[in-house]
Design a protein around this motif. Structure first.
Motif, PDB file in Angstrom:
ATOM      1  N   ASP A 279      64.264-102.801 -36.805  1.00 40.55           N
ATOM      2  CA  ASP A 279      65.366-102.207 -37.565  1.00 40.55           C
ATOM      3  C   ASP A 279      66.715-102.468 -36.908  1.00 40.55           C
ATOM      4  O   ASP A 279      67.702-102.753 -37.583  1.00 40.55           O
ATOM      5  CB  ASP A 279      65.157-100.697 -37.698  1.00 40.55           C
ATOM      6  N   LEU A 280      66.748-102.366 -35.578  1.00 41.72           N
ATOM      7  CA  LEU A 280      68.017-102.604 -34.867  1.00 41.72           C
ATOM      8  C   LEU A 280      68.490-104.033 -35.078  1.00 41.72           C
ATOM      9  O   LEU A 280      69.675-104.290 -35.272  1.00 41.72           O
ATOM     10  CB  LEU A 280      67.859-102.323 -33.375  1.00 41.72           C
ATOM     11  N   ILE A 281      67.553-104.991 -35.032  1.00 44.23           N
ATOM     12  CA  ILE A 281      67.941-106.392 -35.195  1.00 44.23           C
ATOM     13  C   ILE A 281      68.324-106.671 -36.638  1.00 44.23           C
ATOM     14  O   ILE A 281      69.284-107.378 -36.924  1.00 44.23           O
ATOM     15  CB  ILE A 281      66.788-107.324 -34.755  1.00 44.23           C
ATOM     16  N   ARG A 282      67.563-106.099 -37.594  1.00 47.96           N
ATOM     17  CA  ARG A 282      67.854-106.333 -39.008  1.00 47.96           C
ATOM     18  C   ARG A 282      69.129-105.650 -39.435  1.00 47.96           C
ATOM     19  O   ARG A 282      69.780-106.064 -40.379  1.00 47.96           O
ATOM     20  CB  ARG A 282      66.720-105.779 -39.860  1.00 47.96           C
TER      21      ARG A 282
END
Lengths: 222, 222
Positions: free
Chosen positions: B61-64
């Protein structure tokens, strides 16, 4: 690194971040509306009966999809002035974002339309409906349900892509991080704050995406 | 004047080819590392350990949820203040690997989950170990759902690699940016840049479409 994290500087720069957050929202929103329009038109041309328009739309979609957004952005940023067209940077940025996402929306809409069984079209023809009536009353209402999730997915991509506008010195969230980095040399404070703002937008859109999906399934069940 | 600039551009063609080589090197390295890490994380994400699954979920989620450009800046500017000094090239490879791995992780996990449960139950009943189940029963079937979006992800990887030009990696985009300062014909210069990306991406896009059609045929035969 974190023990030296300076919250005071972040507070001091909060008005700038707020302004940049609004700029990101505003430019992405504008580009999103434009992109959906471009997508509908390009998809209509691609699937339509006129061969030359179909080929043209195909070339547009394929060339956008096989080149990076950053290159398209530079193409317009450095290219339009040589044609004698002078826009403010943010207009150039929104145009590039619109055309880029527009090509992806065209593909999303196309796959939605093509996922509708051809029997539906045939039944429409048999009932004496013309092309626009079939689209309006039969195909599009069904295709919309199929495409809502990928469309919101593309909206998330568009918001993130708007960060590239900082590279042609447009003031938005990523640029705010760059400014804090260059003014105070505090990259951690600058870019992590930027990341938090993007995450807020991401989680909002993600929540909206799953919410709309539940609603649509709910409607179908009735 | 235009033909003069065209000759200038043709004279800098070797730089563009060097840039293309850099793009291929950065994306190729990240492709290998990202696929490897992505598969490992995807298998864990589809597995039984709840804690590890949650941790990987948060990472994805953090990367997306954040733009790739911001990730690149975080790795390039913030890691040095944590004592990890990085050149532009390794920073770019780390950022791209991280991005690709997170996306491939989701592709692999959903591919594994899509394999019917009865398959692994039957394998357990036949006395296969966890590793044997994965290796001989689950993964070969999951590959059908994994491969087409995987190739699509490689296209995104090549396109996203253009962003690392922002930290000074001399890839195709950076060469274009440097050239346009000398040859002020934006459309021509970035047209050439786009053409080079097109040459790399278009075959991959077609390969992805081909694999998708092929794999669907195989699926329906079952």
């Amino acid at each position: 690194m974190l023990e030296a994290f300076n919250f005071r500087v972040i507070l001091e720069y909060m008005p700038l971040y707020g302004q940049c957050f609004l700029a990101t929202l505003w430019m992405s929103g504008l580009a999103l509306l434009g992109a959906i329009l471009v997508g509908i038109v390009a998809c209509g041309m691609r699937l339509g009966q006129v061969r030359s328009l179909s080929v043209l739309a195909g070339i547009f979609i394929e060339s956008i999809r096989s080149t990076p957004l950053l290159v398209q952005l530079y193409f317009f940023y450095f290219g339009l002035p040589t044609l004698g067209i002078m826009f403010p940077e943010w207009v150039t940025g929104v145009i590039a974002l619109t055309l880029n996402s527009g090509a992806y929306y065209a593909e999303i809409i196309r796959s939605g339309i093509q996922s509708i069984d051809s029997g539906q079209t045939e039944a429409g023809i048999a009932s004496g409906m013309n092309y626009f009536q079939r689209m309006r009353y039969i195909i599009l209402p069904q295709a919309l349900g199929m495409t809502i999730r990928p469309m919101l997915g593309q909206a998330i991509v568009l918001v993130k892509d708007s960060s590239l506008l900082s590279l042609i010195s447009i003031l938005e969230l990523t640029r705010a991080g760059q400014l804090l980095t260059s003014d105070r040399f505090m990259p951690a404070e600058g870019f992590l704050t930027t990341a938090v703002f993007y995450l807020i937008l991401y989680y909002m859109l993600k929540w909206f995406s799953s919410w709309s999906e539940k609603r649509l399934i709910f409607r179908e069940a009735h | 004047m235009l033909s003069f600039y065209f000759q200038e551009l043709m004279r800098s063609l070797p730089y563009f080819l060097e840039g293309a080589w850099m793009t291929i090197a950065v994306s190729g390295l990240s492709l290998l590392a990202g696929t490897l890490i992505g598969f490992v994380c995807g298998i864990i994400r589809a597995g039984r350990n709840k804690l590890l699954r949650a941790i990987i979920g948060i990472w994805v989620d953090l990367i997306r949820g954040t733009p790739f450009l911001v990730q690149v800046f975080i790795i390039f500017f913030i890691l040095p203040s944590a004592g990890i000094e990085l050149e532009a090239f390794p920073a770019a490879v780390i950022a791209l690997t991280n991005l690709t791995a997170s996306f491939i992780c989701e592709i692999v996990a959903s591919g594994i989950i899509a394999v019917p449960k009865g398959q692994s139950e039957a394998a357990t009943a036949s006395g296969l170990s966890n590793y044997q189940q994965l290796r001989y029963i689950v993964l070969p079937q999951a590959m059908r759902t994994i491969v087409p979006p995987l190739v699509g992800q490689y296209v995104l990887l090549v396109k996203d690699s253009s962003v690392v030009s922002a930290i000074g990696v001399v890839d195709i985009t950076r060469v274009g940016w440097l050239t346009v300062q000398r040859v002020p014909e934006g459309l021509m210069v970035f047209g050439l840049v786009g053409l080079l990306y097109f040459a790399i991406c278009y075959p991959l896009i077609n390969l992805s479409g081909y694999l998708e059609r092929r794999m669907t045929i195989v699926n329906t035969k079952l």
